[in-house]
Scaffold this motif. Structure first.
Motif, mmCIF file in Angstrom:
data_model
loop_
_atom_site.group_PDB
_atom_site.id
_atom_site.type_symbol
_atom_site.label_atom_id
_atom_site.label_comp_id
_atom_site.label_asym_id
_atom_site.label_seq_id
_atom_site.Cartn_x
_atom_site.Cartn_y
_atom_site.Cartn_z
ATOM 1 N N ALA A 1 40.602 -16.808 2.249
ATOM 2 C CA ALA A 1 41.522 -16.407 3.285
ATOM 3 C C ALA A 1 40.856 -15.427 4.146
ATOM 4 O O ALA A 1 41.405 -14.483 4.572
ATOM 5 C CB ALA A 1 42.685 -15.758 2.662
ATOM 6 N N SER B 1 39.697 -21.463 2.269
ATOM 7 C CA SER B 1 41.002 -21.019 1.805
ATOM 8 C C SER B 1 40.961 -20.766 0.305
ATOM 9 O O SER B 1 40.078 -21.273 -0.407
ATOM 10 C CB SER B 1 42.077 -22.060 2.114
ATOM 11 O OG SER B 1 41.884 -23.222 1.318
ATOM 12 N N ASP C 1 45.074 -17.551 4.740
ATOM 13 C CA ASP C 1 45.973 -16.866 3.808
ATOM 14 C C ASP C 1 46.482 -15.519 4.324
ATOM 15 O O ASP C 1 47.233 -14.843 3.638
ATOM 16 C CB ASP C 1 45.263 -16.657 2.462
ATOM 17 C CG ASP C 1 44.882 -17.986 1.821
ATOM 18 O OD1 ASP C 1 45.727 -18.897 1.824
ATOM 19 O OD2 ASP C 1 43.739 -18.121 1.358
#
Length: 529
Positions: A12, A259, A380
């Motif tokens: 993230a 991610s 994120d």
């Protein structure tokens, strides 16, 4: 890295992508590296690749491949070593005079000679242009620059600064041709002319770069060994698109920004032909405050937030093993780290926060908007800020909303002071505790913050720079961190790890991203066995 705006590592936003080229079995085909960093030329940032303006990880990672510096941090980290210079060092005991001798026969990529006058010109234009993006602050301590003969240059500093070798190892001190760059104006667009390992051609759609093609510079003279002839850096709208490209063999490697789901997937269920590599990282995440904004002007509001934010729960919910709680600006693996916020506020406590607000005469709930960027630090960040919102609102002391904005608008708005509370990441310009303090608290800082603490700015930071022994100044950084915990101009949240996912025939992956999130594309090669 301002730094740093574009950032690499981490889940993230903890990672930085490197990808390898597509198609064909020819071992000499280009290596393709993927990234979700976006490179735009806008009215607010018309010259994203000019060293006098660029101050984010993505832009610096293009400049590091193309523009040479006198010194650079070697592959495995540690103190800077000569690059365009043959030798460099302080010529006095006070660390106020820094002398370098250029390598013989240096030329720019087009074959024109590179001289000490080009070095002097390059530094002078940064200080003359004084871009409000922040990179000039790294060179602000230079008083005068003196050239001696054809190869010698001396930097006379205003005050002692043992970190100066690190600062001239960054792209802000990149050597440019005085024939191709103006001494008073930024160079708009995406062209870069330097003497680094590669030349670069940007392919774009409108004002957005979709591919940066790096080709070996045949005139390069320096300490870097290139293990490839060509690398393509391709941009992707999001981590999912980048991941699919890796699976489809369209790219060879990805790093920033993978991610959390991608990291978990590759960890728990490895994909045949793809290796996931964890590399050391020094990224930190934090909340910044416009301390002049009415809603957070009273430091009691900021202190109350510091007293209730549960970093452990935040990391566990959003990032898992890819991050860990951070209780000071300086991460745990850097000399001078402390747990100043934990020492000051203890474990998260609604009662303690409520008392802080009551004693300051502030009526709860305090209404605030937490701002974050939607497209710069990975997918994120939205989840992270929603978790922060829920934590703060659950106390009854705050009424929090969150708002996401694209980076191209977000960073200019943050610098203007439009946001009272905002989230940013920091990837160090160089791995020294000074670079986790000065960019936030010194004059001409990266945040453009109205917060000023004269003890920190006029006494402690200058004192910390007098010692070449960086471990000896840990007590000074301890004092600075206590002041930050008390005044809360920034609120550290977590520090992250870095990951790289690559096709298994790619070599040098473990060296292609260093602790400061610098891409070292020359380290990448192909396994031809």
């Amino acid at each position: 890295m301002n730094r740093k705006t574009l950032a690499l590592p981490a889940v993230a936003g903890l990672l930085a992508p490197l990808l390898v080229a597509c198609g064909g079995s020819d071992e000499n085909r280009a290596i393709v590296v993927g990234t979700t960093d976006q490179f735009l030329a806008t009215s607010d940032a018309p010259a994203p690749l000019d060293p006098a303006f660029a101050y984010d990880t993505g832009a610096w990672n293009i400049l590091r491949q193309t523009v040479q510096t006198l010194m650079h941090v070697p592959r495995g980290g540690g103190e800077p070593v000569p690059e365009a210079a043959e030798s460099c060092g302080f010529s006095d005991r006070l660390s106020e005079s820094y002398r370098c001798t250029l390598r013989e026969g240096l030329t720019f990529a087009d074959g024109t000679p590179l001289t000490v006058e080009d070095v002097k010109f390059s530094v002078a234009r940064v200080l003359t242009i004084q871009s409000d993006n922040g990179p000039a602050a790294l060179l602000a301590n230079i008083d005068t620059v003196e050239t001696k003969g054809e190869r010698e240059i001396v930097f006379h500093l205003k005050t002692p600064d043992a970190t100066f070798p690190y600062k001239i190892s960054t792209p802000v001190a990149g050597i440019l041709s005085k024939d191709k760059y103006s001494d008073k104006q930024l160079r708009e667009g995406f062209e870069v002319d330097g003497s680094g390992p590669y030349t670069m051609k940007a392919e774009r759609e409108g004002e957005t770069v979709v591919k940066a093609v790096f080709t070996r510079n045949p005139n390069y003279k320096g300490t870097v060994t290139l293990r490839n002839d060509k690398v393509e850096l391709r941009t992707f709208a999001d981590a999912d698109a980048m991941g699919k490209a890796l699976e489809d063999r369209t790219i060879d490697m990805m790093t920033r920004s993978m991610s959390l789901q991608q990291v978990k997937k590759l960890t728990d269920n490895p994909t045949e032909g793809i290796d996931l590599t964890e590399v050391p990282g020094l990224e930190i995440r934090y909340l910044g405050f416009n301390t002049a904004a009415p809603s957070v002007r009273d430091k009691a509001v900021r202190q109350a937030m510091a007293a209730v934010v549960d970093r452990g729960a935040l990391v566990s919910k959003v990032y898992g093993p890819a991050a860990k709680p951070l209780y000071s600006l300086i991460p745990s693996s850097v000399t001078g780290h402390s747990t100043a916020f934990l020492d000051t506020y203890g474990e998260p406590s609604t009662a303690k926060a409520g008392k802080i607000l009551r004693e300051a005469g502030i009526t709860a709930p305090v209404k605030l908007t937490l701002h974050y960027t939607t497209d710069h630090y990975g997918p994120d960040m939205k989840t992270e800020f929603e978790a922060l919102r829920d934590q703060l609102n659950a106390t009854g002391l705050f009424d929090i909303t969150v708002q996401g904005t694209k980076w191209s608008s977000y960073r200019p708005a943050q610098k203007r002071g439009d946001y009272a509370v905002y989230g940013l990441a920091w990837f160090p310009d160089f791995p020294d505790p000074d670079n986790y303090v000065a960019p936030f608290l010194d004059a001409e800082n990266f945040l453009n913050t109205p917060y000023i603490n004269k003890v920190v700015r006029d006494e402690l930071i200058p004192r910390s720079r007098r010692s070449a022994d960086r471990t000896a100044v840990s007590p000074v950084f301890g004092q600075i961190q206590k002041i930050v915990a008390k005044d809360v101009p920034v609120l550290p949240l977590w520090q992250g790890k870095q990951y790289v996912a690559a096709r298994d025939d790619l070599t040098g992956v473990e060296w292609a991203l260093n602790t400061s999130s610098d891409l070292l594309l020359w380290e990448l090669g192909r396994d031809t066995v």
